[in-house]
Scaffold this motif. Structure first.
Motif, PDB file in Angstrom:
ATOM      1  N   ARG A 140      20.554  94.170  61.555  1.00  0.00           N
ATOM      2  CA  ARG A 140      21.497  93.650  62.556  1.00  0.00           C
ATOM      3  C   ARG A 140      20.948  92.311  62.999  1.00  0.00           C
ATOM      4  NH1 ARG A 140      23.836  96.876  67.781  1.00  0.00           N
ATOM      5  NH2 ARG A 140      25.351  95.282  68.341  1.00  0.00           N
ATOM      6  N   LEU A 141      21.793  91.295  63.086  1.00  0.00           N
ATOM      7  CA  LEU A 141      21.295  89.988  63.509  1.00  0.00           C
ATOM      8  C   LEU A 141      22.348  89.240  64.303  1.00  0.00           C
ATOM      9  CD1 LEU A 141      22.619  87.718  61.332  1.00  0.00           C
ATOM     10  CD2 LEU A 141      21.042  88.929  59.837  1.00  0.00           C
ATOM     11  N   ARG A 142      21.859  88.271  65.068  1.00  0.00           N
ATOM     12  CA  ARG A 142      22.739  87.416  65.866  1.00  0.00           C
ATOM     13  C   ARG A 142      22.624  85.994  65.402  1.00  0.00           C
ATOM     14  NH1 ARG A 142      23.395  88.609  72.155  1.00  0.00           N
ATOM     15  NH2 ARG A 142      24.212  90.685  71.806  1.00  0.00           N
ATOM     16  N   HIS A 143      23.736  85.289  65.469  1.00  0.00           N
ATOM     17  CA  HIS A 143      23.686  83.878  65.073  1.00  0.00           C
ATOM     18  C   HIS A 143      24.630  83.081  65.957  1.00  0.00           C
ATOM     19  CE1 HIS A 143      23.088  80.537  62.275  1.00  0.00           C
ATOM     20  NE2 HIS A 143      24.374  80.286  62.449  1.00  0.00           N
ATOM     21  N   ASN A 144      24.161  81.921  66.409  1.00  0.00           N
ATOM     22  CA  ASN A 144      25.023  81.014  67.176  1.00  0.00           C
ATOM     23  C   ASN A 144      25.496  79.917  66.245  1.00  0.00           C
ATOM     24  OD1 ASN A 144      24.572  82.351  69.682  1.00  0.00           O
ATOM     25  ND2 ASN A 144      22.564  81.379  69.730  1.00  0.00           N
ATOM     26  N   TYR A 145      26.804  79.897  65.981  1.00  0.00           N
ATOM     27  CA  TYR A 145      27.341  78.830  65.140  1.00  0.00           C
ATOM     28  C   TYR A 145      27.426  77.539  65.954  1.00  0.00           C
ATOM     29  CZ  TYR A 145      28.271  81.647  61.039  1.00  0.00           C
ATOM     30  OH  TYR A 145      28.112  82.409  59.905  1.00  0.00           O
ATOM     31  N   ARG A 146      27.416  76.415  65.259  1.00  0.00           N
ATOM     32  CA  ARG A 146      27.390  75.103  65.924  1.00  0.00           C
ATOM     33  C   ARG A 146      28.603  74.853  66.798  1.00  0.00           C
ATOM     34  NH1 ARG A 146      25.659  70.863  61.376  1.00  0.00           N
ATOM     35  NH2 ARG A 146      23.554  71.611  61.011  1.00  0.00           N
ATOM     36  N   ASN A 147      29.751  75.456  66.446  1.00  0.00           N
ATOM     37  CA  ASN A 147      30.968  75.241  67.241  1.00  0.00           C
ATOM     38  C   ASN A 147      30.931  76.037  68.549  1.00  0.00           C
ATOM     39  OD1 ASN A 147      31.361  77.892  66.513  1.00  0.00           O
ATOM     40  ND2 ASN A 147      33.145  77.510  65.225  1.00  0.00           N
ATOM     41  N   GLY A 148      29.829  76.714  68.843  1.00  0.00           N
ATOM     42  CA  GLY A 148      29.716  77.463  70.098  1.00  0.00           C
ATOM     43  C   GLY A 148      29.987  78.939  69.917  1.00  0.00           C
ATOM     44  N   GLY A 149      30.563  79.333  68.791  1.00  0.00           N
ATOM     45  CA  GLY A 149      30.839  80.754  68.555  1.00  0.00           C
ATOM     46  C   GLY A 149      29.566  81.503  68.192  1.00  0.00           C
ATOM     47  N   ALA A 150      29.472  82.757  68.649  1.00  0.00           N
ATOM     48  CA  ALA A 150      28.291  83.567  68.303  1.00  0.00           C
ATOM     49  C   ALA A 150      28.756  84.848  67.619  1.00  0.00           C
ATOM     50  CB  ALA A 150      27.511  83.896  69.556  1.00  0.00           C
ATOM     51  N   VAL A 151      27.972  85.292  66.648  1.00  0.00           N
ATOM     52  CA  VAL A 151      28.300  86.553  65.978  1.00  0.00           C
ATOM     53  C   VAL A 151      27.128  87.519  66.067  1.00  0.00           C
ATOM     54  CG1 VAL A 151      30.064  85.899  64.276  1.00  0.00           C
ATOM     55  CG2 VAL A 151      27.664  85.533  63.730  1.00  0.00           C
ATOM     56  N   ASP A 152      27.473  88.779  66.210  1.00  0.00           N
ATOM     57  CA  ASP A 152      26.506  89.875  66.154  1.00  0.00           C
ATOM     58  C   ASP A 152      26.901  90.634  64.891  1.00  0.00           C
ATOM     59  OD1 ASP A 152      24.974  92.179  68.207  1.00  0.00           O
ATOM     60  OD2 ASP A 152      26.026  92.834  66.418  1.00  0.00           O
ATOM     61  N   LEU A 153      26.033  90.555  63.883  1.00  0.00           N
ATOM     62  CA  LEU A 153      26.378  91.090  62.565  1.00  0.00           C
ATOM     63  C   LEU A 153      25.579  92.344  62.246  1.00  0.00           C
ATOM     64  CD1 LEU A 153      26.201  87.767  60.596  1.00  0.00           C
ATOM     65  CD2 LEU A 153      28.119  89.325  60.438  1.00  0.00           C
ATOM     66  N   GLN A 154      26.280  93.385  61.811  1.00  0.00           N
ATOM     67  CA  GLN A 154      25.592  94.599  61.354  1.00  0.00           C
ATOM     68  C   GLN A 154      25.951  94.803  59.885  1.00  0.00           C
ATOM     69  OE1 GLN A 154      25.658  98.034  64.089  1.00  0.00           O
ATOM     70  NE2 GLN A 154      27.120  96.845  65.297  1.00  0.00           N
ATOM     71  N   PHE A 155      24.926  94.989  59.067  1.00  0.00           N
ATOM     72  CA  PHE A 155      25.143  95.164  57.622  1.00  0.00           C
ATOM     73  C   PHE A 155      24.822  96.591  57.215  1.00  0.00           C
ATOM     74  CE2 PHE A 155      24.362  90.668  58.189  1.00  0.00           C
ATOM     75  CZ  PHE A 155      25.291  90.082  57.355  1.00  0.00           C
ATOM     76  N   PHE A 156      25.746  97.203  56.494  1.00  0.00           N
ATOM     77  CA  PHE A 156      25.585  98.577  55.996  1.00  0.00           C
ATOM     78  C   PHE A 156      25.623  98.565  54.473  1.00  0.00           C
ATOM     79  CE2 PHE A 156      26.263 101.145  59.844  1.00  0.00           C
ATOM     80  CZ  PHE A 156      26.772 100.189  60.721  1.00  0.00           C
ATOM     81  N   THR A 157      24.895  99.512  53.864  1.00  0.00           N
ATOM     82  CA  THR A 157      24.995  99.624  52.404  1.00  0.00           C
ATOM     83  C   THR A 157      26.168 100.550  52.053  1.00  0.00           C
ATOM     84  OG1 THR A 157      23.392 101.425  52.423  1.00  0.00           O
ATOM     85  CG2 THR A 157      22.551  99.241  51.902  1.00  0.00           C
ATOM     86  N   VAL A 158      26.741 100.296  50.899  1.00  0.00           N
ATOM     87  CA  VAL A 158      27.790 101.162  50.352  1.00  0.00           C
ATOM     88  C   VAL A 158      27.436 101.407  48.886  1.00  0.00           C
ATOM     89  CG1 VAL A 158      30.234 101.272  49.671  1.00  0.00           C
ATOM     90  CG2 VAL A 158      29.617 100.394  51.928  1.00  0.00           C
ATOM     91  N   HIS A 159      27.200 102.679  48.554  1.00  0.00           N
ATOM     92  CA  HIS A 159      26.855 103.029  47.169  1.00  0.00           C
ATOM     93  C   HIS A 159      28.014 103.724  46.468  1.00  0.00           C
ATOM     94  CE1 HIS A 159      22.509 102.182  47.288  1.00  0.00           C
ATOM     95  NE2 HIS A 159      22.593 102.528  48.563  1.00  0.00           N
ATOM     96  N   GLU A 160      28.972 104.177  47.265  1.00  0.00           N
ATOM     97  CA  GLU A 160      30.052 104.988  46.704  1.00  0.00           C
ATOM     98  C   GLU A 160      31.375 104.596  47.307  1.00  0.00           C
ATOM     99  OE1 GLU A 160      28.169 109.048  47.675  1.00  0.00           O
ATOM    100  OE2 GLU A 160      30.180 109.425  46.823  1.00  0.00           O
TER     101      GLU A 160
END
Ligand SMILES: Nc1nc2c([nH]c(=O)n2[C@@H]2O[C@H](COP(=O)(O)OP(=O)(O)OP(=O)(O)O)[C@@H](O)[C@H]2O)c(=O)[nH]1
Length: 154
Positions: A91-111
């Motif tokens: 899970r990570l956070r990122h502040n884009y230059r245009n002022g927008g921020a995202v909180d991203l969660q990545f999950f694996t999918v095997h099936e």
């Protein structure tokens, strides 16, 4: 009412709204091949913001949705599959230059059930993990790309 009180009751304007954090889920859809493990990567369309950048399929969590339910919905809408959502790997956070921020969660999918269908992307490709840095990914994803390519995650 004092001016300060009026100000605090004001509804958020466009500027504040743009700064709200977007809660986003995305999938690392994996498959084993003779040459190694591959992951599905997707390219944004030319008319979208951050045009032609690469990303992992997924999108914003809607009100009342669990991250897993949101990801199942997004993968169905974008790729036409019924995915089994595996563990969350980061899970990570990122502040884009245009002022927008995202909180991203990545999950694996095997099936998943159904045939993968590109419904919304400019392009979509399977790639070996060490080749991920060859794709021009969204800035928020770059640390994950490095970790996946070097075998630190997965
Ligand atoms: N699906 C996905 N979104 C990502 C990744 N990395 C990243 O920063 N994002 C950001 O998370 C947001 C996902 O929103 P979305 O898929 O529902 O909608 P969208 O691209 O049209 O963006 P928008 O509605 O905010 O303009 C976008 O702002 C996108 O730039 C990623 O790997 N996958």
């Amino acid at each position: 009412m004092s001016r300060a009180a009026k100000k605090s009751r004001r509804r958020p304007g466009a500027k504040e709204a743009a700064k709200q954090i977007r809660l986003v889920v995305a999938a690392l859809i994996l498959r084993e091949t003779e040459t190694g493990r591959e992951v599905l990567v997707c390219q944004r369309r030319p008319e979208q913001a951050m045009a032609l950048k690469w990303e992992f399929p997924g999108g914003k969590i809607e009100a009342g949705e669990s991250p897993e339910a949101a990801l199942r919905r997004e993968l169905n809408e974008e790729l036409g599959i019924e995915a089994v959502i595996g563990p969350r790997i980061t899970r990570l956070r990122h502040n884009y230059r245009n002022g927008g921020a995202v909180d991203l969660q990545f999950f694996t999918v095997h099936e998943f059930k159904g045939a993968l269908e590109n419904r919304i992307f400019n392009d979509m490709q399977w790639t070996l993990l060490p080749r991920l840095p060859e794709f021009d990914f969204l800035a928020a994803d770059l640390s994950l790309i490095q970790d996946l390519a070097s075998g630190k995650l997965l």
